[in-house]
Scaffold this motif. Structure first.
Motif, PDB file in Angstrom:
ATOM      1  N   VAL A 190       0.852  -1.189   0.000  1.00  0.00           N
ATOM      2  CA  VAL A 190       0.000   0.000   0.000  1.00  0.00           C
ATOM      3  C   VAL A 190       0.886   1.236   0.000  1.00  0.00           C
ATOM      4  N   CYS A 237      -2.456  -2.289   7.464  1.00  0.00           N
ATOM      5  CA  CYS A 237      -2.853  -1.009   6.892  1.00  0.00           C
ATOM      6  C   CYS A 237      -4.206  -0.622   7.457  1.00  0.00           C
ATOM      7  N   PHE A 244       0.454   3.946   8.030  1.00  0.00           N
ATOM      8  CA  PHE A 244       0.507   5.350   7.611  1.00  0.00           C
ATOM      9  C   PHE A 244       1.088   6.272   8.677  1.00  0.00           C
TER      10      PHE A 244
HETATM   11 MO    MO Z   1      -1.847   1.920   5.210  1.00  0.00          MO
END
Ligand code: MO
Ligand code: MTE
Length: 509
Positions: free
Chosen positions: A231, A278, A366
């Motif tokens: 990702v 993710c 992230f």
């Molecule tokens: Mo992610």
């Protein structure tokens, strides 16, 4: 008919320009290929809810859908340019040029812009305009009254000018196809090479035997690198030259410094088994993987720099300018946050961040897993915002307790008799306490757990099941060691971070 020919002229001019731009980009700067540059800019400008919707509906194909949309819109506008060039050729040239200027602007405004990134747009401009003018001339010739050609051949449709246009068009289309393919082959060619990495000062224990053989269909205890999810916001995978790569440490530090790859890998290395997830993973989805990471403790690197003032954020920057922020308090709480240079016994692959990336156990990717890492800046949340923070995502995102059913597969048909329901569960940095399964709305039954690797690692689980013929509903939920039950709450207010109870329906025949 003339209009159609002119529209085709515009489309072919765009196709030829894009194809040549792509080939030039393949050698000069892959991410600056016109469609990719525009695509990346569209990704960055897309509002978060729309981005989430696209990820949810198209999954890993979201990037293909995006690029397809960019191409379709471009070709439609190019067709208009072709038609408008009928009486005034400069109108068509201006419109085509405007499209290329957009691509050039997109490339020029990328965070890690270098002047060579403009080369693909220049090539696209030259080839696009030349093709437009060349084909326009033939299109108009083909549309002239055919009286003279009828005289010579007797058939109005076989005029040499018409054939000329058709031949030229087919030629341009075929050439563009070949050129674009050549560019794609070069861009897509994954470098397969692995560096020889030093041995860890602090190795991980041997990985225990998982339920891989016992429960057919269950996720292996360690995810092979080739199967590990990917990702990122990148349309092309950055290919970093390890010999010129550096890691810069700056910001609120006493001694800012820069490390080469050799210097980084000469620091004491730790080896840890860590599961990554993710936040965009759907319930039951595949954006989760478990690997053995080799790297330098982040606190060792920060210790070398010495903190100055009161930073609260580690802002990490990737080679393409992408940024991630990680709470300094999390990095310093004793977990094995690291700058990883190895994955599953080899150096990182390009897709997973070669030559170095962050891994922060317990946090969604992230906020702690920057790939293609090149800079660490000690700063504050008040002062600097990372890519997703600028898009209103939360800044601290611990991974939610979650479980996934690997087998039986959703909507599959299996044979009646003794079988097993099985899968994986994760609650990074808290550890999985128990996993429960509910069949056809009955009681929640405790499953058997696979080996306990560590609290940052996922746990395999299974429940023997005597499957009776019919349609069955199977649900799974996990509880972590702090008693936090997997719920249907969202992991973070924003983005989704779905972590609901997974339900699958299977047919037993
Ligand atoms: Mo992610
Ligand atoms: N440079 C860069 N690093 C990044 C991202 C990105 O878009 N760019 N995405 C992050 C996200 S959202 C996740 S979940 C992980 C995924 O890492 P993987 O592709 O190796 O599985 O990388 C993180 N690191």
């Amino acid at each position: 008919m003339t209009r159609l020919r002119l529209a085709l002229t515009g489309v072919l001019a765009a196709v030829a320009g894009i194809a040549v731009g792509h080939l030039v980009a393949a050698f000069a700067a892959p991410s600056a290929s016109p469609v990719l540059a525009i695509g990346s800019t569209v990704i960055d400008l897309t509002p978060t809810p729309l981005k989430e919707w696209a990820i949810a509906h198209f999954g890993t194909n979201d990037k293909l859908v995006l690029q397809g949309s960019v191409v379709v819109v471009t070709l439609a506008l190019a067709a208009v340019a072709g038609i408008l060039s009928r009486t005034r050729r400069w109108v068509g040239v201006a419109l085509i040029s405007a499209l290329v200027v957009l691509a050039g602007l997109a490339a020029a405004t990328r965070p890690a812009f270098r002047p060579v990134d403009l080369l693909p747009a220049v090539a696209t401009l030259v080839v696009g305009v030349a093709t437009l003018l060349g084909l326009r001339w033939r299109a108009l010739a083909a549309s002239r009254p055919v009286a003279d050609t009828v005289q010579s051949t007797g058939r109005p449709d076989a005029g040499p000018s018409r054939r000329g246009f058709v031949l030229a068009s087919v030629g341009v289309a075929v050439a563009a196809g070949l050129v674009a393919t050549a560019g794609q082959v070069r861009i897509g060619a994954q470098r397969v090479r692995s560096l020889v990495l030093p041995r860890p000062a602090s190795p991980a224990e041997a990985l225990p035997t998982g339920l891989d053989r016992t429960v057919p269909g269950i996720s292996p205890l360690q995810t092979p690198t080739a199967d590990f999810y990917r990702v990122d916001t990148n349309l092309t995978v950055p290919q970093v030259d390890v010999d010129t790569w550096t890691l810069e440490v700056d910001g609120m530090v006493e001694n800012p410094f820069t490390l080469t790859f050799a210097e980084l890998s000469a620091m004491p290395l730790i080896e840890r088994d860590i599961t990554m997830t993710c936040v965009s993973n759907e319930v039951g989805g595949g954006y989760v993987g478990a690997a053995r990471w080799l790297g330098v403790r982040l606190t060792d690197v920060l210790g070398r720099a010495g903190l100055r003032g009161r930073p609260d954020q580690v802002l990490s920057t990737a080679v393409d300018g992408f940024t991630i922020s990680t709470p300094l308090s999390v990095v310093q709480d004793g977990r094995d946050a690291m700058i990883a240079i190895g994955m599953n016994g080899k150096s990182l692959t390009d897709v997973h961040g070669f030559p170095a990336r962050l891994i922060t156990p317990g946090l969604y990717g992230f906020v702690g897993a920057t790939k293609w890492l090149t800079k660490l800046t000690l700063t504050t949340y008040a002062q600097d915002q990372a890519y997703w923070t600028q898009r209103q995502w939360v800044t601290d995102a611990p991974i939610k307790t979650s479980a996934r059913i690997d087998t039986p597969a959703p909507l599959s048909t299996i044979k009646a008799g003794r079988t097993a329901i099985g899968g994986v569960a994760w609650a990074q940095h808290r550890g999985v306490g128990k996993v429960e399964v509910q069949i056809d709305g009955g009681d929640w039954q405790q499953t058997r757990l696979g080996p306990d690797v560590n609290i940052d690692y996922w746990r395999q689980w299974y429940l023997p099941w005597d499957a009776k013929p019919g349609l069955h509903r199977i649900a799974v939920r996990a509880v972590d060691r702090e008693g936090q039950v997997q719920s249907n709450e969202r992991a973070t207010p924003f983005p989704s971070g779905a972590s609901g109870i997974q339900e699958v329906v299977v047919t037993v025949a």
